[in-house]
Design an enzyme around this catalytic site. Structure first.
Site, PDB file in Angstrom:
ATOM      1  N   ARG A  73       0.853  -1.193   0.000  1.00  0.00           N
ATOM      2  CA  ARG A  73       0.000   0.000   0.000  1.00  0.00           C
ATOM      3  C   ARG A  73       0.883   1.236   0.000  1.00  0.00           C
ATOM      4  NH1 ARG A  73      -4.720   0.607  -1.514  1.00  0.00           N
ATOM      5  NH2 ARG A  73      -5.612  -1.004  -0.179  1.00  0.00           N
ATOM      6  N   GLN A  97      -8.677  -7.918  -8.044  1.00  0.00           N
ATOM      7  CA  GLN A  97      -8.635  -6.488  -8.405  1.00  0.00           C
ATOM      8  C   GLN A  97      -7.198  -6.094  -8.763  1.00  0.00           C
ATOM      9  OE1 GLN A  97     -10.888  -3.412  -7.309  1.00  0.00           O
ATOM     10  NE2 GLN A  97      -9.434  -2.189  -6.168  1.00  0.00           N
ATOM     11  N   ARG A 102       1.170  -6.999  -9.118  1.00  0.00           N
ATOM     12  CA  ARG A 102       1.553  -6.396  -7.830  1.00  0.00           C
ATOM     13  C   ARG A 102       1.604  -7.427  -6.713  1.00  0.00           C
ATOM     14  NH1 ARG A 102      -3.533  -2.988  -5.293  1.00  0.00           N
ATOM     15  NH2 ARG A 102      -5.116  -4.588  -5.498  1.00  0.00           N
ATOM     16  N   HIS A 180       0.529   2.768 -10.489  1.00  0.00           N
ATOM     17  CA  HIS A 180      -0.351   3.290  -9.432  1.00  0.00           C
ATOM     18  C   HIS A 180       0.460   4.123  -8.421  1.00  0.00           C
ATOM     19  CE1 HIS A 180      -3.399   3.338  -6.350  1.00  0.00           C
ATOM     20  NE2 HIS A 180      -4.170   2.464  -6.958  1.00  0.00           N
ATOM     21  N   ASP A 225     -11.952   9.540  -7.197  1.00  0.00           N
ATOM     22  CA  ASP A 225     -11.562   8.323  -7.918  1.00  0.00           C
ATOM     23  C   ASP A 225     -12.003   8.499  -9.363  1.00  0.00           C
ATOM     24  OD1 ASP A 225     -10.780   5.827  -8.646  1.00  0.00           O
ATOM     25  OD2 ASP A 225     -12.075   4.732  -7.247  1.00  0.00           O
ATOM     26  N   GLU A 288      -2.031   8.268 -11.384  1.00  0.00           N
ATOM     27  CA  GLU A 288      -1.656   6.959 -11.910  1.00  0.00           C
ATOM     28  C   GLU A 288      -1.707   6.973 -13.435  1.00  0.00           C
ATOM     29  OE1 GLU A 288      -4.604   4.445  -9.991  1.00  0.00           O
ATOM     30  OE2 GLU A 288      -4.537   5.688  -8.220  1.00  0.00           O
TER      31      GLU A 288
END
Ligand SMILES: O=P(O)(O)OC[C@H]1O[C@@H](O)[C@H](O)[C@@H](O)[C@@H]1O
Length: 314
Positions: A73, A97, A102, A180, A225, A288
């Protein structure tokens, strides 16, 4: 007779200080003689730290897992081959997701150094991930033969991350990709994002409805978002400080025409077990760079490459 001079590996005097690179406990760290540094976890090939101008440039949650049990994170997690929750009835549907890049362990392919102009140096770290390196679960969920090479290049005032995707199999596949990036900021209320004006965006906080950006300098005042689409990669996205109108970051891209702007704000930040402290939403903004509003199709044997260059405190 004059003795021939041996050319140095990086084209500068061999006695000059060189970049240093270390690989320990699954973390690759590189630093330049001028003080900049970068750290990359093999888990996710996630950049977790970028120091420039004497300061950390990336946000890393204090509650993040760094043991490979969950995606990291903060820093720069890499999203591939699907962005967000996978669509239903799609080849990516069985994936988690943001895909598997990652949360897979990459290999370190090596480093190279070069001159970045004006006597400055660049150090590039390369990481690889391929079909055979995936967990059995991911291999089954996305059965394509692929090769990824992710390059992280550190120079004095900038960090470049680029991804090459190769289709090593016999059938076409499609993918989405996103870098990201969690940028570290002092105070989100003082942040503006520029060069999005008049661009179309999907607002994921409002049922994925489509809108047109009216602001020349976007302020973040609540959960945000948004997927901005169809941007010219050469036009930098500028993250600036409102109080003195100074640019803090400038992000240019190659082949990445979408930009996601994300901040979880108060409630979502509290709801994420790996995000902390709760108030840290004030100290980050995700800008991102990606290709996520449609799918890239890669034919058998073909390669695709895209990347971003982030300049700090211009
Ligand atoms: O919690 P995750 O899976 O790391 O995702 C974080 C955010 O990533 C962003 O890119 C998405 O647009 C958001 O919708 C999402 O919430």
């Amino acid at each position: 007779m004059e003795r021939s001079k041996k050319p140095s590996a990086i084209g500068v005097g061999a006695s000059l200080p060189q970049p240093t690179v270390s690989a320990k406990h699954g973390i690759i760290e590189a630093s330049l003689p001028s003080g900049e540094s970068v750290a990359v976890y093999l888990y996710g090939a996630t950049v977790t730290s970028w120091k420039a101008n004497g300061q950390e440039q990336l946000f890393l949650s204090q509650k993040t897992h760094l043991d490979g049990s969950k995606p990291i994170r903060g820093g720069i997690p890499l999203v591939f081959p699907v962005f967000g929750p996978p669509p239903q009835n799609h080849v990516t549907s069985p994936l988690p997701q943001h895909g598997f890049a990652r949360n897979s362990t990459w290999e370190f392919l090596g480093k190279s150094s070069s001159e970045a102009g004006k006597g400055d140096l660049a150090v590039k770290l390369d990481f690889g991930l391929s079909h055979t390196m995936l967990s059995e679960e991911f291999r089954k969920a996305w059965p394509y033969e692929f090769g990824l090479v992710y390059s992280v290049t550190l120079t004095k005032g900038a960090l470049r991350t680029s991804l090459q995707v190769t289709n090593e199999g016999k059938e076409n596949f499609e993918f989405q990709v996103l870098m990201h990036t969690y940028l570290s900021v002092e105070d989100i209320s003082n942040i503006r994002v520029k060069n999005l004006e008049s661009k179309t965006y999907i607002d994921k906080t409002r049922n994925a409805t489509s809108h047109t950006e009216s602001s020349p300098a976007l302020a973040i005042t609540g959960e945000t978002d948004r997927v901005y689409q169809g941007l010219d990669p050469a036009t930098p996205i500028i993250v600036s400080s409102a109080s003195d109108d100074q640019p803090l970051f400038s992000i240019t891209r190659e082949a990445l025409t979408d930009i996601v702007v994300w901040n979880p704000w108060i409630e979502k930040a509290k709801g994420m077990a790996d995000f902390g402290p709760d108030e840290a939403y004030q100290n980050m903004i995700c800008v991102e760079a990606g290709s996520v509003s449609s799918w890239q199709t890669l034919e058998a044997g073909d390669s695709w490459e895209g990347g971003q260059s982030i300049k700090s405190r211009l």
